[in-house]
Design a protein around this motif. Structure first.
Motif, PDB file in Angstrom:
ATOM      1  N   ASN A  81      33.608  36.600  22.656  1.00 47.74           N
ATOM      2  CA  ASN A  81      33.853  38.006  22.324  1.00 47.74           C
ATOM      3  C   ASN A  81      34.189  38.826  23.576  1.00 47.74           C
ATOM      4  OD1 ASN A  81      34.049  40.319  20.751  1.00 47.74           O
ATOM      5  ND2 ASN A  81      31.835  40.710  20.769  1.00 47.74           N
ATOM      6  N   LEU A  82      35.148  38.335  24.320  1.00 46.11           N
ATOM      7  CA  LEU A  82      35.505  38.979  25.582  1.00 46.11           C
ATOM      8  C   LEU A  82      36.068  40.368  25.361  1.00 46.11           C
ATOM      9  CD1 LEU A  82      36.892  35.861  27.402  1.00 46.11           C
ATOM     10  CD2 LEU A  82      35.172  37.409  28.346  1.00 46.11           C
ATOM     11  N   ARG A  83      35.787  41.232  26.314  1.00 48.15           N
ATOM     12  CA  ARG A  83      36.229  42.624  26.275  1.00 48.15           C
ATOM     13  C   ARG A  83      37.092  42.907  27.494  1.00 48.15           C
ATOM     14  NH1 ARG A  83      29.971  44.664  25.588  1.00 48.15           N
ATOM     15  NH2 ARG A  83      29.609  43.805  23.494  1.00 48.15           N
ATOM     16  N   PRO A  84      37.966  43.911  27.408  1.00 46.03           N
ATOM     17  CA  PRO A  84      38.784  44.246  28.591  1.00 46.03           C
ATOM     18  C   PRO A  84      37.933  44.528  29.836  1.00 46.03           C
ATOM     19  CG  PRO A  84      39.673  45.316  26.655  1.00 46.03           C
ATOM     20  CD  PRO A  84      38.373  44.664  26.225  1.00 46.03           C
ATOM     21  N   GLU A  85      36.743  45.065  29.648  1.00 44.17           N
ATOM     22  CA  GLU A  85      35.890  45.367  30.796  1.00 44.17           C
ATOM     23  C   GLU A  85      35.300  44.110  31.440  1.00 44.17           C
ATOM     24  OE1 GLU A  85      35.630  46.672  27.728  1.00 44.17           O
ATOM     25  OE2 GLU A  85      33.528  46.872  27.097  1.00 44.17           O
ATOM     26  N   ASP A  86      35.492  42.952  30.817  1.00 41.24           N
ATOM     27  CA  ASP A  86      35.079  41.695  31.429  1.00 41.24           C
ATOM     28  C   ASP A  86      36.117  41.179  32.429  1.00 41.24           C
ATOM     29  OD1 ASP A  86      33.820  40.724  28.222  1.00 41.24           O
ATOM     30  OD2 ASP A  86      32.640  41.417  29.946  1.00 41.24           O
ATOM     31  N   THR A  87      37.261  41.835  32.478  1.00 44.02           N
ATOM     32  CA  THR A  87      38.306  41.441  33.422  1.00 44.02           C
ATOM     33  C   THR A  87      37.806  41.550  34.851  1.00 44.02           C
ATOM     34  OG1 THR A  87      40.110  42.091  31.953  1.00 44.02           O
ATOM     35  CG2 THR A  87      40.592  42.022  34.316  1.00 44.02           C
ATOM     36  N   HIS A 110      23.529  31.387  49.058  1.00 47.52           N
ATOM     37  CA  HIS A 110      23.975  30.905  50.346  1.00 47.52           C
ATOM     38  C   HIS A 110      25.352  30.261  50.321  1.00 47.52           C
ATOM     39  CE1 HIS A 110      19.517  30.645  50.006  1.00 47.52           C
ATOM     40  NE2 HIS A 110      19.600  31.357  51.102  1.00 47.52           N
ATOM     41  N   ARG A 111      25.811  29.878  49.163  1.00 47.35           N
ATOM     42  CA  ARG A 111      27.106  29.226  49.019  1.00 47.35           C
ATOM     43  C   ARG A 111      27.912  29.962  47.954  1.00 47.35           C
ATOM     44  NH1 ARG A 111      25.441  27.310  53.010  1.00 47.35           N
ATOM     45  NH2 ARG A 111      24.960  25.112  53.477  1.00 47.35           N
ATOM     46  N   TRP A 112      29.203  30.078  48.205  1.00 44.62           N
ATOM     47  CA  TRP A 112      30.088  30.788  47.282  1.00 44.62           C
ATOM     48  C   TRP A 112      31.381  30.019  47.091  1.00 44.62           C
ATOM     49  CZ3 TRP A 112      28.807  35.366  44.836  1.00 44.62           C
ATOM     50  CH2 TRP A 112      27.632  35.983  45.280  1.00 44.62           C
ATOM     51  N   GLY A 113      31.918  30.130  45.882  1.00 46.73           N
ATOM     52  CA  GLY A 113      33.244  29.613  45.639  1.00 46.73           C
ATOM     53  C   GLY A 113      34.284  30.675  45.941  1.00 46.73           C
ATOM     54  N   GLN A 114      35.529  30.326  45.736  1.00 50.25           N
ATOM     55  CA  GLN A 114      36.618  31.247  46.054  1.00 50.25           C
ATOM     56  C   GLN A 114      37.025  32.112  44.876  1.00 50.25           C
ATOM     57  OE1 GLN A 114      39.719  28.947  47.965  1.00 50.25           O
ATOM     58  NE2 GLN A 114      38.545  28.797  49.847  1.00 50.25           N
ATOM     59  N   GLY A 115      36.480  31.821  43.703  1.00 47.86           N
ATOM     60  CA  GLY A 115      36.717  32.676  42.556  1.00 47.86           C
ATOM     61  C   GLY A 115      37.813  32.193  41.641  1.00 47.86           C
ATOM     62  N   THR A 116      37.708  32.616  40.379  1.00 45.71           N
ATOM     63  CA  THR A 116      38.736  32.339  39.387  1.00 45.71           C
ATOM     64  C   THR A 116      38.928  33.612  38.561  1.00 45.71           C
ATOM     65  OG1 THR A 116      39.419  30.814  37.621  1.00 45.71           O
ATOM     66  CG2 THR A 116      37.086  31.384  37.686  1.00 45.71           C
ATOM     67  N   GLN A 117      40.172  33.964  38.328  1.00 50.95           N
ATOM     68  CA  GLN A 117      40.488  35.236  37.681  1.00 50.95           C
ATOM     69  C   GLN A 117      40.395  35.123  36.171  1.00 50.95           C
ATOM     70  OE1 GLN A 117      41.208  38.298  39.074  1.00 50.95           O
ATOM     71  NE2 GLN A 117      41.288  39.119  36.975  1.00 50.95           N
ATOM     72  N   VAL A 118      39.730  36.104  35.570  1.00 44.91           N
ATOM     73  CA  VAL A 118      39.658  36.231  34.120  1.00 44.91           C
ATOM     74  C   VAL A 118      40.248  37.587  33.748  1.00 44.91           C
ATOM     75  CG1 VAL A 118      38.128  36.458  32.132  1.00 44.91           C
ATOM     76  CG2 VAL A 118      37.655  34.730  33.883  1.00 44.91           C
ATOM     77  N   THR A 119      41.233  37.572  32.867  1.00 47.38           N
ATOM     78  CA  THR A 119      41.883  38.800  32.438  1.00 47.38           C
ATOM     79  C   THR A 119      41.822  38.898  30.922  1.00 47.38           C
ATOM     80  OG1 THR A 119      43.397  38.711  34.330  1.00 47.38           O
ATOM     81  CG2 THR A 119      44.015  40.134  32.490  1.00 47.38           C
ATOM     82  N   VAL A 120      41.302  40.018  30.440  1.00 44.62           N
ATOM     83  CA  VAL A 120      41.168  40.234  29.007  1.00 44.62           C
ATOM     84  C   VAL A 120      42.018  41.436  28.632  1.00 44.62           C
ATOM     85  CG1 VAL A 120      39.585  40.593  27.090  1.00 44.62           C
ATOM     86  CG2 VAL A 120      38.802  39.361  29.136  1.00 44.62           C
ATOM     87  N   SER A 121      42.954  41.222  27.734  1.00 41.12           N
ATOM     88  CA  SER A 121      43.843  42.299  27.309  1.00 41.12           C
ATOM     89  C   SER A 121      43.377  42.859  25.968  1.00 41.12           C
ATOM     90  CB  SER A 121      45.279  41.791  27.205  1.00 41.12           C
ATOM     91  OG  SER A 121      45.351  40.717  26.291  1.00 41.12           O
ATOM     92  N   SER A 122      43.625  44.131  25.785  1.00 39.94           N
ATOM     93  CA  SER A 122      43.190  44.786  24.543  1.00 39.94           C
ATOM     94  C   SER A 122      44.240  44.653  23.458  1.00 39.94           C
ATOM     95  CB  SER A 122      42.911  46.257  24.822  1.00 39.94           C
ATOM     96  OG  SER A 122      44.060  46.884  25.346  1.00 39.94           O
TER      97      SER A 122
END
Length: 122
Positions: A81-87, A110-122
């Motif tokens: 149930n993703l929302r645009p504000e989850d972008t 102490h450890r971090w990844g480089q990230g992955t983009q999530v985009t939710v459109s309305s």
């Protein structure tokens, strides 16, 4: 060298589902977590799991919509149930030990990844 590697981000319409994954070395960690950062906003905690006890905590904004699970050295965040504000850019983090900090404090990790983009459109 990245210790954590995220994958699974993408674009989805509001109401949709997406699962992001994070590969790490669970034997080295006390806890793992997901954080996210939207453009122009501070990074915020989404959810965490203690590796041994499997105790989980979620931010109020995602509770009952997001779910954590783990496989062999892989942490999954299933987002329903993703929302645009989850972008946001979603980051995986690992705490090597329990320093007594709060799970939602990024300084606890102490450890971090480089990230992955999530985009939710309305």
């Amino acid at each position: 060298r990245a210790h954590l590697a995220e994958s699974g981000g993408g674009s989805v319409q509001a109401g949709g589902t997406l699962t992001v994954s994070c590969v790490g070395s669970f034997a080295d960690y006390f806890a793992m977590a997901w954080f996210r950062q939207a453009p122009g906003k501070e990074r915020e905690a989404v959810a965490t799991i203690h590796i041994v006890s499997e105790e989980q905590f979620f931010a109020g904004s995602v509770r009952d919509r997001f779910h954590l699970s783990k496989g062999r050295d892989t942490l999954y965040l299933r987002m329903n149930n993703l929302r645009p504000e989850d972008t946001a850019m979603y980051y995986c983090a690992a705490a090597l030990y329990d320093d007594g900090g709060e799970w939602y404090d990024e300084n606890h990790y102490h450890r971090w990844g480089q990230g992955t983009q999530v985009t939710v459109s309305s």
